[in-house]
Write an enzyme that holds these catalytic residues in place. Sequence first.
Site, short mmCIF file in Angstrom:
data_model
loop_
_atom_site.label_atom_id
_atom_site.label_comp_id
_atom_site.label_asym_id
_atom_site.label_seq_id
_atom_site.Cartn_x
_atom_site.Cartn_y
_atom_site.Cartn_z
N ARG A 84 -20.59 24.54 -23.67
CA ARG A 84 -19.22 24.74 -23.17
C ARG A 84 -18.29 25.02 -24.35
O ARG A 84 -18.31 24.32 -25.35
CB ARG A 84 -18.74 23.50 -22.41
CG ARG A 84 -17.32 23.65 -21.88
CD ARG A 84 -16.98 22.60 -20.84
NE ARG A 84 -16.71 21.29 -21.41
CZ ARG A 84 -16.28 20.26 -20.70
NH1 ARG A 84 -16.10 20.37 -19.40
NH2 ARG A 84 -16.04 19.10 -21.28
N GLY A 143 -15.96 31.35 -26.89
CA GLY A 143 -17.42 31.35 -26.72
C GLY A 143 -17.88 32.09 -25.48
O GLY A 143 -18.78 32.92 -25.55
N TYR A 149 -16.47 37.30 -14.66
CA TYR A 149 -16.01 36.82 -13.35
C TYR A 149 -17.21 36.20 -12.63
O TYR A 149 -17.60 36.65 -11.55
CB TYR A 149 -15.43 37.95 -12.51
CG TYR A 149 -14.08 38.44 -12.97
CD1 TYR A 149 -13.43 37.83 -14.03
CD2 TYR A 149 -13.46 39.50 -12.33
CE1 TYR A 149 -12.20 38.27 -14.45
CE2 TYR A 149 -12.22 39.94 -12.75
CZ TYR A 149 -11.59 39.33 -13.80
OH TYR A 149 -10.36 39.77 -14.21
C1 LIG Z 1 -7.49 31.14 -15.69
C2 LIG Z 1 -8.53 32.13 -16.11
C3 LIG Z 1 -8.13 33.38 -16.57
C4 LIG Z 1 -9.07 34.32 -16.99
N1 LIG Z 1 -8.64 35.54 -17.45
C5 LIG Z 1 -9.55 36.43 -17.89
C6 LIG Z 1 -9.14 37.70 -18.41
O1 LIG Z 1 -7.95 38.00 -18.47
N2 LIG Z 1 -10.10 38.54 -18.85
C7 LIG Z 1 -11.42 38.22 -18.79
O2 LIG Z 1 -12.25 39.02 -19.24
N3 LIG Z 1 -11.83 37.05 -18.29
C8 LIG Z 1 -10.93 36.15 -17.84
N4 LIG Z 1 -11.36 34.96 -17.34
C9 LIG Z 1 -12.80 34.68 -17.30
C10 LIG Z 1 -13.28 34.17 -18.65
O3 LIG Z 1 -13.31 35.21 -19.59
C11 LIG Z 1 -14.68 33.61 -18.52
O4 LIG Z 1 -14.69 32.56 -17.61
C12 LIG Z 1 -15.21 33.13 -19.87
O5 LIG Z 1 -16.61 33.00 -19.80
C13 LIG Z 1 -14.60 31.80 -20.26
O6 LIG Z 1 -15.00 31.40 -21.54
P1 LIG Z 1 -14.94 29.85 -21.89
O7 LIG Z 1 -15.50 29.66 -23.23
O8 LIG Z 1 -13.58 29.35 -21.60
O9 LIG Z 1 -15.88 29.28 -20.74
P2 LIG Z 1 -17.09 28.26 -20.66
O10 LIG Z 1 -17.03 27.78 -19.25
O11 LIG Z 1 -17.06 27.27 -21.73
O12 LIG Z 1 -18.35 29.20 -20.85
C14 LIG Z 1 -18.63 30.31 -20.02
C15 LIG Z 1 -20.10 30.74 -20.23
O13 LIG Z 1 -20.32 31.04 -21.60
C16 LIG Z 1 -21.29 30.14 -22.16
N5 LIG Z 1 -20.82 29.74 -23.49
C17 LIG Z 1 -19.64 29.14 -23.78
N6 LIG Z 1 -19.56 28.92 -25.09
C18 LIG Z 1 -20.71 29.37 -25.64
C19 LIG Z 1 -21.19 29.40 -26.99
N7 LIG Z 1 -20.47 28.92 -28.00
N8 LIG Z 1 -22.42 29.91 -27.21
C20 LIG Z 1 -23.16 30.40 -26.18
N9 LIG Z 1 -22.73 30.40 -24.90
C21 LIG Z 1 -21.51 29.90 -24.63
C22 LIG Z 1 -21.34 28.98 -21.21
O14 LIG Z 1 -22.55 28.28 -21.30
C23 LIG Z 1 -21.11 29.66 -19.88
O15 LIG Z 1 -22.30 30.26 -19.44
C24 LIG Z 1 -10.45 34.00 -16.92
C25 LIG Z 1 -10.85 32.77 -16.43
C26 LIG Z 1 -9.90 31.84 -16.03
C27 LIG Z 1 -10.36 30.50 -15.47
#
Ligand SMILES: Cc1cc2nc3c(=O)[nH]c(=O)nc-3n(C[C@H](O)[C@H](O)[C@H](O)COP(=O)(O)OP(=O)(O)OC[C@H]3O[C@@H](n4cnc5c(N)ncnc54)[C@H](O)[C@@H]3O)c2cc1C
Length: 536
Positions: free
Chosen positions: A112, A185, A479
């Site tokens: 995460r 990430g 998404y």
């Molecule tokens: C409010 C909101 C707004 C959003 N707006 C956009 C947008 O404008 N444009 C867009 O493209 N997307 C958008 N998203 C989607 C977002 O890009 C994805 O949900 C993205 O995967 C989130 O990254 P995270 O690190 O926060 O998520 P996490 O839930 O931490 O991870 C998402 C996935 O990536 C994996 N992962 C995380 N960190 C690592 C790491 N260090 N190494 C390997 N794998 C890892 C996780 O295991 C999981 O499979 C939005 C989502 C939300 C909830």
Amino acid sequence: MGTPLPNSKTLFLFSLRVLFTASFSSPSTAFANEALSQCLISHSQASQPITSAIYTPANSSYSTVLQSYIRNLRFNTSDTPKPTLILTALHESHVQAAIVCARKLLVQMKIRSGGHDFEGISYVSISSPFFILDMVNFRSVDVDIETETAWVQAGAILGEVYYGIAAKSKVHGFPAGVCPMVGIGGHFSGGGYGNMMRKYGLSIDNIVDACIINVKGEILDRKSMGEDLFWAIRGGGGASFGVIISYKVNLVRVPERVTVFRIQRTGEQNATEVVYKWEQVAHKLHEDLFIRPVMDVVAGENSGEKTVRAKFIALFLGDAQRLLSMMSERFPELALQSSDCIEMSWVESTLYWTNFSIGTPVDTLLSRTPRGLTHLKRKSDYVEQIMSKDELRLLWKRMIELERPILTFNPYGGKMGEIPATKTPFPHRAGNLWKVQYATNWHEDGDKAARHNIELTRKLYGYMTPFVSKNPRAAFLNYRDLDLGVNHNGDESYEEGKVYGVKYFKGNFNRLVKIKTKVDPGNFFRNEQSIPVLPR
Ligand SMILES: Cc1cc2nc3c(=O)[nH]c(=O)nc-3n(C[C@H](O)[C@H](O)[C@H](O)COP(=O)(O)OP(=O)(O)OC[C@H]3O[C@@H](n4cnc5c(N)ncnc54)[C@H](O)[C@@H]3O)c2cc1C
Ligand SMILES: *[C@@H]1O[C@H](CO)[C@@H](O)[C@H](O)[C@H]1NC(C)=O
Ligand SMILES: *[C@@H]1O[C@H](CO)[C@@H](O)[C@H](O)[C@H]1NC(C)=O
Ligand SMILES: *[C@@H]1O[C@H](CO)[C@@H](O)[C@H](O)[C@H]1NC(C)=O
Ligand SMILES: *[C@@H]1O[C@H](CO)[C@@H](O)[C@H](O)[C@H]1NC(C)=O
């Protein structure tokens, strides 16, 4: 018209949850916790103590640590499967220890960073036992204006990146997502699109190096990982290949002043005509201009009536005067006035785009406290041909019936049409007019409300079937949508993976599978929608 519903699958997931909740506190799980903690401790270096990074359910901070990066309340319930342990790694050696111990004890590892995964797969699992490797402490952002680059760690959030760049330069920015709390990430490894994509492409199109820890615990950069793996972790999702520690990106140039506006039109105010014109021009406009309509259902002028409202929000990489002349020539139907146009710095525009009021201090971008969380469901689509006015009117009628789901159209064209579909795993390039996001948010707790609202989202997705990409019906990895298929990572893993894999990656799926098979043949880095290995 409706889309087939994976009812049996949903039920299956529900029953799995019950099963795992029941086994959560069993003696064998407690034993596994203890074994995992002990293993982590024995595999860490004395100079980098790991104990202060280990949270087991016995620790009073366990729930707070778990909940602080849950961004979808659908996964904040008492029967959401819980990790046996959370490791908030403080050092690369802790990540290495996590990999060694998870392999040895056969515990699934979830990674995460920002926790924004729409299906929560970074902190929930359908298999048990599992633990979370939390990258929240890897959050440095090192901006070097001289070389116009930045190293950004996986646990940093977009707002920290935007703030970090703006603190050093008024004329640099970075093309990435709209919500400042999204983590690097997941966002970068899954694509990363935002309102500069027509000019500069996605985040992945601007990544030039990376640091990753592989299944053997080796720390690799672009050179030592090789071009195949480096290709895969720019759009193929990081979690199938290793633990991303950081990415190096090229900054992009932005003008000192940009212009934004927000204009809305309801069905009663010619929304259909305006959206129809948007369909024709948005992907052809100058690449400095990005106009996104968001459609929702509001009260109409007559009491008891409902109407669709289209809210147009724009970013223009230039001044208001140039924008006004461009709009009056190409898109007069929107009737943009100079009083609608607001000039500001690029970094201020990132706050405007996420609905902060004008004048909000820029350091608000550093906040990690959400302004309000809801339960949510998201789905995506790609549109390749224009919908007629009648088709739009029918769509509005359906939306009014469903009431809750919101539609967002993200225009393509510009740079998005120029980058070959094989350049990165993200295949949705030329040929697309816009991307659709279906969004439903709700406040009610419980499975009943969840089922109802997910169902509404699926219905709207069903209505759009005739107008969107087919064979496959394409989707955007960031998404995350488990309706597209789930992998149980057993004997059927390849076949299961292909179902969602071709939707997210089209022709790039096979190359991802080959790379996966080479770098992680034992499928250690797995989740509900990971890239499978080739069947033996
Ligand atoms: C409010 C909101 C707004 C959003 N707006 C956009 C947008 O404008 N444009 C867009 O493209 N997307 C958008 N998203 C989607 C977002 O890009 C994805 O949900 C993205 O995967 C989130 O990254 P995270 O690190 O926060 O998520 P996490 O839930 O931490 O991870 C998402 C996935 O990536 C994996 N992962 C995380 N960190 C690592 C790491 N260090 N190494 C390997 N794998 C890892 C996780 O295991 C999981 O499979 C939005 C989502 C939300 C909830
Ligand atoms: C919980 O974990 C933190 C960090 O590892 C540690 O400082 C604290 O003592 C632990 N508390 C309990 C009750 O175990
Ligand atoms: C998540 O659930 C816990 C326990 O029910 C609750 O205390 C917490 O407030 C919830 N989080 C949010 C953001 O609602
Ligand atoms: C809607 O379109 C009609 C016909 O083009 C025009 O007369 C009217 O002013 C428009 N209404 C709005 C609110 O733009
Ligand atoms: C944006 O902010 C305005 C004014 O504060 C508010 O009325 C509106 O509901 C907000 N919109 C969203 C999508 O949060």
